[in-house]
Design an enzyme around this catalytic site. Structure first.
Site, PDB file in Angstrom:
ATOM      1  N   PRO A   1       0.849  -1.199   0.000  1.00  0.00           N
ATOM      2  CA  PRO A   1       0.000   0.000   0.000  1.00  0.00           C
ATOM      3  C   PRO A   1       0.878   1.239   0.000  1.00  0.00           C
ATOM      4  CG  PRO A   1       0.053  -1.025   2.175  1.00  0.00           C
ATOM      5  CD  PRO A   1       0.777  -1.948   1.260  1.00  0.00           C
TER       6      PRO A   1
ATOM      7  N   ARG B   1       8.319   0.515  -4.105  1.00  0.00           N
ATOM      8  CA  ARG B   1       8.837   1.464  -5.088  1.00  0.00           C
ATOM      9  C   ARG B   1       9.263   0.815  -6.398  1.00  0.00           C
ATOM     10  NH1 ARG B   1      13.621   4.032  -2.129  1.00  0.00           N
ATOM     11  NH2 ARG B   1      13.673   1.961  -1.157  1.00  0.00           N
TER      12      ARG B   1
ATOM     13  N   CYS C   1       5.222   3.198   9.124  1.00  0.00           N
ATOM     14  CA  CYS C   1       5.364   4.539   8.565  1.00  0.00           C
ATOM     15  C   CYS C   1       6.478   5.292   9.297  1.00  0.00           C
ATOM     16  CB  CYS C   1       4.056   5.309   8.680  1.00  0.00           C
ATOM     17  SG  CYS C   1       4.152   6.992   8.010  1.00  0.00           S
TER      18      CYS C   1
ATOM     19  N   ASN D   1      10.224  -7.209   2.441  1.00  0.00           N
ATOM     20  CA  ASN D   1      10.037  -5.954   1.710  1.00  0.00           C
ATOM     21  C   ASN D   1      11.338  -5.157   1.770  1.00  0.00           C
ATOM     22  OD1 ASN D   1       8.300  -2.870   2.387  1.00  0.00           O
ATOM     23  ND2 ASN D   1       8.766  -3.714   0.401  1.00  0.00           N
ATOM     24  N   GLY D   2      11.717  -4.599   0.624  1.00  0.00           N
ATOM     25  CA  GLY D   2      12.891  -3.741   0.585  1.00  0.00           C
ATOM     26  C   GLY D   2      13.881  -4.137  -0.485  1.00  0.00           C
TER      27      GLY D   2
END
Length: 410
Positions: free
Chosen positions: A43, A267, A139, A242-243
């Site tokens: 998201p 991204r 976040c 993730n990353g």
């Protein structure tokens, strides 16, 4: 009739052979939902609306299963705030749009109050037919962490447990699985991911996704895949990594190195929705890579515009498209004046006129393969936190209402 975006041409990857079989995990199971291939669209605020989710899903769903409990990848709605939903904030409610082909409705929810989170979860399940709720504890934005929200909150273990337990309890009668996404920690000296994983498992969450960066790193530097591997070894529920997944080969390498059950793409897909096609091929053992020429990319832009306009109207749809232009044409020889005009486009007629000025036969710039996209920047000198935040790790009775103000709608 197939959309224009379906005509991108995957090419064999020269000199590359299929990776080890263990790098191709089985279908990811999140509660009663099987995600196969095990890829998740992260998201992203202002990005993953229904139009972009459909665009990515079209690319990743070439061999979609027709089983109602299986989805070819999971495509998550941009984050919404629990308080905005409970208070029926108009902007928040407007973000809860789903296209007819979205069989699995997945929403990321942000909040700091267990009661409000539970109420918001019931609304999502009962009124919007949501099939999966993901909770945001990753976040790194200062205006969020400064008030104790986002990536700062997992430091308060008792509060985290209260939120997860309340949310899972609210979702359980509807059979809706709850997952969480978090970061390694506040900084290297205050890591929280292992405790967050244990608490998530004990609270009944069905999976946890880890962005391998601290809040202090934000989006700079390299993601810590060793931390992802450590979390996988620490819990029994599925772990998603993730990353720094810029190409499909990166996803296979992450799975091989960490043992994760699936990958989360953020991204890396900006201006490149076809990455999900490459991921689907990679997880199926097909060594291909989509190398769209400029004509293919303009076709994708037109399809994106079509979906955005259908979501609202031409003016608003094209306004939303503007932010994607630099990502779509990154590395291509598009003149500065034309780039500027594409970034100000306001109608589909204008868009078609501008895209017609591009040479459709220009090859994809190989220099862009594997390169970072989107936000980067430098690490923060210090993470903004409430006064005394690090004094203890409980936080069950803290008043964190301010952490939800001003961020409704992402």
């Amino acid at each position: 009739m197939r959309p224009e975006s379906a005509y991108l041409r995957p090419e064999p990857v020269e000199g590359q052979t299929a990776g080890p079989r263990q790098a191709q995990p089985a279908a990811l199971r999140i509660g009663g939902v099987a995600v196969d291939p095990p890829m998740v669209l992260a998201p992203m605020a202002g990005i993953t609306n229904a139009a972009f989710r459909q665009l990515c899903r079209e690319q990743g769903s070439r061999e979609r299963s027709e089983q109602s409990n299986t989805c070819a990848g999971l495509y998550v709605c941009e984050m919404i705030t629990s308080r905005g939903l409970v208070e029926r904030d108009r902007k928040t409610l407007s973000m809860l749009q789903f296209d007819p082909g979205e069989r699995i409705r997945s929403v990321q929810l942000y909040g700091v109050d267990p009661v409000i989170m539970a109420q918001a979860t019931e609304i999502l399940c009962n009124e919007y037919g949501v099939d999966h709720v993901d909770l945001n504890f990753g976040c790194p934005v200062p205006k969020v962490t400064r008030k104790g929200g986002g990536a700062a909150l997992p430091y308060k273990r008792d509060r985290l447990r209260m939120i997860l337990a309340a949310t899972v309890e609210a979702a359980t009668p509807y059979g809706v699985p709850v997952t969480i996404k978090t970061r390694v920690g506040i900084d290297d000296d205050h890591q929280t991911f292992l405790d967050a994983g244990r608490i998530a498992e004990e609270s009944g969450c069905t999976a946890i996704a880890l962005h391998g960066r601290t809040a202090q790193q934000a989006y700079a530097g390299e993601a810590d895949w060793d931390a992802i591997a450590a979390l996988k070894a620490h819990v029994s529920i599925p772990v998603l990594g993730n990353g720094d997944i810029w190409e499909a080969a990166d996803a296979l390498r992450m799975v091989s190195q960490t043992g994760v059950d699936g990958v989360v793409i953020g991204r890396g897909c900006l201006g490149r929705p076809w990455l999900f096609r490459d991921l689907a091929d990679a997880f199926a053992g097909r060594q291909t890579r989509t190398l769209p020429n400029l004509g293919d990319v303009t076709g994708m832009v037109r399809r994106h515009a079509e979906l955005l306009v259908a979501l609202s109207d031409e003016l608003h749809g094209l306004s939303e498209l503007r932010k994607h232009m630099a990502w779509y044409f990154k590395g291509f020889p598009v003149g500065g004046e034309l780039r500027h005009r594409l970034g100000m486009v306001s109608s589909r007629t204008e868009l078609d006129d501008l895209l017609a000025q591009l040479d459709p036969d220009i090859c994809f710039p190989a220099s862009e393969l594997g390169s970072p996209r989107g936000r980067q920047g430098a690490p923060r000198a210090k993470v903004a936190l409430p006064d005394g935040w690090l004094a203890d790790a409980s936080g069950g009775d803290l008043d964190l209402a301010a952490a939800e103000l001003g961020i409704s709608g992402g």
